[in-house]
Scaffold this motif. Structure first.
Motif, PDB file in Angstrom:
ATOM      1  N   GLU A 141     -37.774 120.633   4.454  1.00 54.57           N
ATOM      2  CA  GLU A 141     -37.807 120.008   3.071  1.00 54.57           C
ATOM      3  C   GLU A 141     -38.277 118.577   3.073  1.00 54.57           C
ATOM      4  OE1 GLU A 141     -37.709 121.798   0.319  1.00 54.57           O
ATOM      5  OE2 GLU A 141     -37.082 123.627   1.053  1.00 54.57           O
ATOM      6  N   LYS A 142     -37.727 117.897   3.840  1.00 57.67           N
ATOM      7  CA  LYS A 142     -37.893 116.382   4.121  1.00 57.67           C
ATOM      8  C   LYS A 142     -39.419 116.261   4.622  1.00 57.67           C
ATOM      9  CE  LYS A 142     -33.343 114.426   5.164  1.00 57.67           C
ATOM     10  NZ  LYS A 142     -32.645 114.270   6.477  1.00 57.67           N
ATOM     11  N   PHE A 143     -39.834 116.947   5.684  1.00 62.57           N
ATOM     12  CA  PHE A 143     -41.062 116.758   5.957  1.00 62.57           C
ATOM     13  C   PHE A 143     -42.344 117.163   5.057  1.00 62.57           C
ATOM     14  CE2 PHE A 143     -44.807 118.873   8.239  1.00 62.57           C
ATOM     15  CZ  PHE A 143     -45.314 117.539   9.232  1.00 62.57           C
ATOM     16  N   HIS A 144     -42.027 118.319   4.180  1.00 65.48           N
ATOM     17  CA  HIS A 144     -42.781 118.771   3.344  1.00 65.48           C
ATOM     18  C   HIS A 144     -42.896 117.824   2.115  1.00 65.48           C
ATOM     19  CE1 HIS A 144     -43.772 121.309  -0.225  1.00 65.48           C
ATOM     20  NE2 HIS A 144     -44.503 121.718   0.568  1.00 65.48           N
ATOM     21  N   SER A 145     -41.909 117.362   1.617  1.00 68.10           N
ATOM     22  CA  SER A 145     -41.995 116.277   0.546  1.00 68.10           C
ATOM     23  C   SER A 145     -42.550 114.891   0.804  1.00 68.10           C
ATOM     24  CB  SER A 145     -40.431 115.746  -0.143  1.00 68.10           C
ATOM     25  OG  SER A 145     -39.635 115.453   0.995  1.00 68.10           O
ATOM     26  N   GLU A 147     -46.498 115.652   1.088  1.00 64.75           N
ATOM     27  CA  GLU A 147     -46.903 115.774  -0.207  1.00 64.75           C
ATOM     28  C   GLU A 147     -46.966 114.529  -0.940  1.00 64.75           C
ATOM     29  OE1 GLU A 147     -47.424 118.077  -2.843  1.00 64.75           O
ATOM     30  OE2 GLU A 147     -47.704 119.469  -1.071  1.00 64.75           O
ATOM     31  N   ALA A 148     -46.001 113.488  -0.832  1.00 68.61           N
ATOM     32  CA  ALA A 148     -46.023 112.430  -1.175  1.00 68.61           C
ATOM     33  C   ALA A 148     -47.177 111.406  -0.723  1.00 68.61           C
ATOM     34  CB  ALA A 148     -44.705 111.658  -0.939  1.00 68.61           C
ATOM     35  N   VAL A 149     -47.495 111.604   0.427  1.00 68.56           N
ATOM     36  CA  VAL A 149     -48.586 110.919   1.039  1.00 68.56           C
ATOM     37  C   VAL A 149     -49.873 111.371   0.582  1.00 68.56           C
ATOM     38  CG1 VAL A 149     -49.966 110.518   3.158  1.00 68.56           C
ATOM     39  CG2 VAL A 149     -47.513 110.429   3.191  1.00 68.56           C
ATOM     40  N   LEU A 150     -50.057 112.854   0.241  1.00 72.04           N
ATOM     41  CA  LEU A 150     -51.132 113.430   0.026  1.00 72.04           C
ATOM     42  C   LEU A 150     -51.377 113.263  -1.501  1.00 72.04           C
ATOM     43  CD1 LEU A 150     -51.014 117.135   1.592  1.00 72.04           C
ATOM     44  CD2 LEU A 150     -52.473 115.200   2.292  1.00 72.04           C
TER      45      LEU A 150
END
Lengths: 307, 109
Positions: free
Chosen positions: B96-100, B103-106
């Motif tokens: 979840e942390k990695f994914h968010s 997402e935030a960077v993208l």
């Protein structure tokens, strides 16, 4: 089939020893051989191989179900291809399946078998009254594993069985059994003898338990012997022979008695209780066993001596 | 579309544990189920599943037992242990942390 597989294995082993890492297309057997070869503990290797082989077969069966026109060879080729690089799988499996774990497991199995063999041999051949062999002790014990049937030079070894010795006043096969703390405690035999100047009563107790490591232990300090005349037969410490041949009655007025370990096997121990100075007027004696309240009580009637 | 192997490798433990969350499975079944659930996006090299399973089993995250298939062959089934469920919880929260983060960077503009 087995012969053919053996030949293939030898060929692959030979290739491998020569430093060859075949890049050619592998068949199912070769893929399995290479992927599992790094597992050095053979039972582990065989189990992993069975698992991977089942996977390959499932895959082939699925391919042939989806593409009915597909040949067996083509299905095998595609199944092997989907498994990936056999050498890479081999490296990873070898890292996980360390041989010393397997050998440690095998060693523990060998030790367990040896322990069982030791236990059986100890019970059958080494226990004083649980032997099969004809050893030095064999005359001392009868077929019931009870002491005192043989005619021995030492009268102590024939004190239990009824005989024509005028000094034997009473001999009983009692056989009472009580269950205490997972053990069966039984009073098997009793014999009353007239000594030079006093009466002696011998009791043979046997403790059976499946917990062989406990060896059927009786606690001397839990044992109390009394008779109907109000006498208390205190247990003295020490071995049997010392008690019979020496020692004055205890100063507190109780009568001397003793307990000795007599015979053992893997699942039982035998104990001899002897009362050295039995009151001639006593009609019965009672043996209580327990910490404060008796857990077990055995009563021996001494009346028959008068008949 | 074939995915970068590294992307799969990083999450393979979590995917395996997730598959077993819904019931005991054998290796081939897991491959099929993974492919089905991901709409054929996750196509792993099938042989590489087993080192993952064996590592998890050695770590007591999975237990295993054998059961006979209708074809007569014995199949090795894997089962998620309590320790395995805990690991799955940790892996999911990491994910979840990695994914968010990704997402935030993208979505940064």
């Amino acid at each position: 089939m087995k012969q053919e597989e053996k030949k293939k294995s030898q060929r692959l082993e030979h290739q491998e020893n020569a430093g060859g890492r075949g890049q050619a297309r592998l068949d199912g057997f070769q893929w399995l051989y290479i992927a599992t070869r790094g597992i050095r503990f053979r039972p582990d290797r065989a189990a992993v191989r069975r698992e991977l082989e089942a996977h390959l077969e499932d895959k082939q069966a699925d391919l042939r179900r989806i593409f009915p026109e597909m040949s067996q060879e083509e299905a095998e080729r595609r199944a092997v291809e989907s498994m990936g690089d056999a050498w890479e799988v081999r490296k990873q499996l070898a890292k996980i399946h360390k041989p010393w774990l397997g050998y440690l497991w095998r060693l523990s199995q060998v030790l367990a078998v040896l322990a069982c063999l030791w236990l059986v041999s100890f019970g059958l051949f080494r226990g004083e009254d649980a032997y099969l062999g004809d050893d030095g002790y064999s005359e001392l014990w009868d077929v019931d594993n009870l002491p005192g049937t043989a005619v021995m030079g030492d009268q102590d070894d024939r004190r239990y069985l009824p005989g024509d010795d005028p000094n034997q006043l009473l001999a009983l096969e009692i056989g009472q059994t009580e269950h205490v703390g997972g053990q069966n405690v039984s009073l098997r035999r009793a014999a009353l003898w007239q000594g030079d100047d006093r009466r002696e009563l011998y009791l043979y107790l046997r403790v059976d338990t499946w917990r062989f490591w406990e060896r059927g232990v009786l606690r001397e300090e839990w044992m109390k012997v009394t008779d109907d005349r109000g006498n208390c037969y205190a247990l003295e410490e020490g071995n049997y022979y010392a008690l019979v041949t020496a020692g004055d009655p205890p100063e507190d007025g109780s009568r001397a008695s003793g307990l000795a370990w007599g015979g053992y096997g893997p699942f039982h121990s035998g104990y001899e209780v002897y009362l050295r100075d039995v009151d001639p007027e006593a009609r019965w004696i009672r043996l209580d066993y327990g910490p404060t309240q008796p857990l077990v009580s055995f009563t021996v009637e001494l009346k028959e001596e008068d008949q | 579309m074939k995915l970068d192997k590294g992307l799969m490798a990083g999450s393979s433990t979590m995917l395996v544990l997730t598959l077993l969350e819904s019931g005991d499975m054998y290796g081939y079944q897991m491959i099929e189920e993974l492919s089905r659930r991901s709409n054929q996006v996750f196509q792993m090299q099938e042989g590489t599943l087993y080192p993952i399973l064996h590592t998890l089993e050695k770590g007591k995250y999975l237990s295993s037992y054998e059961q006979q298939a209708p074809t007569g062959r014995m199949r090795k089934y894997y089962k998620l242990t309590r320790k395995g469920r805990e690991l799955l919880g940790e892996k999911k929260s990491e994910w979840e942390k990695f994914h968010s983060g990704v997402e935030a960077v993208l979505s940064f503009s």
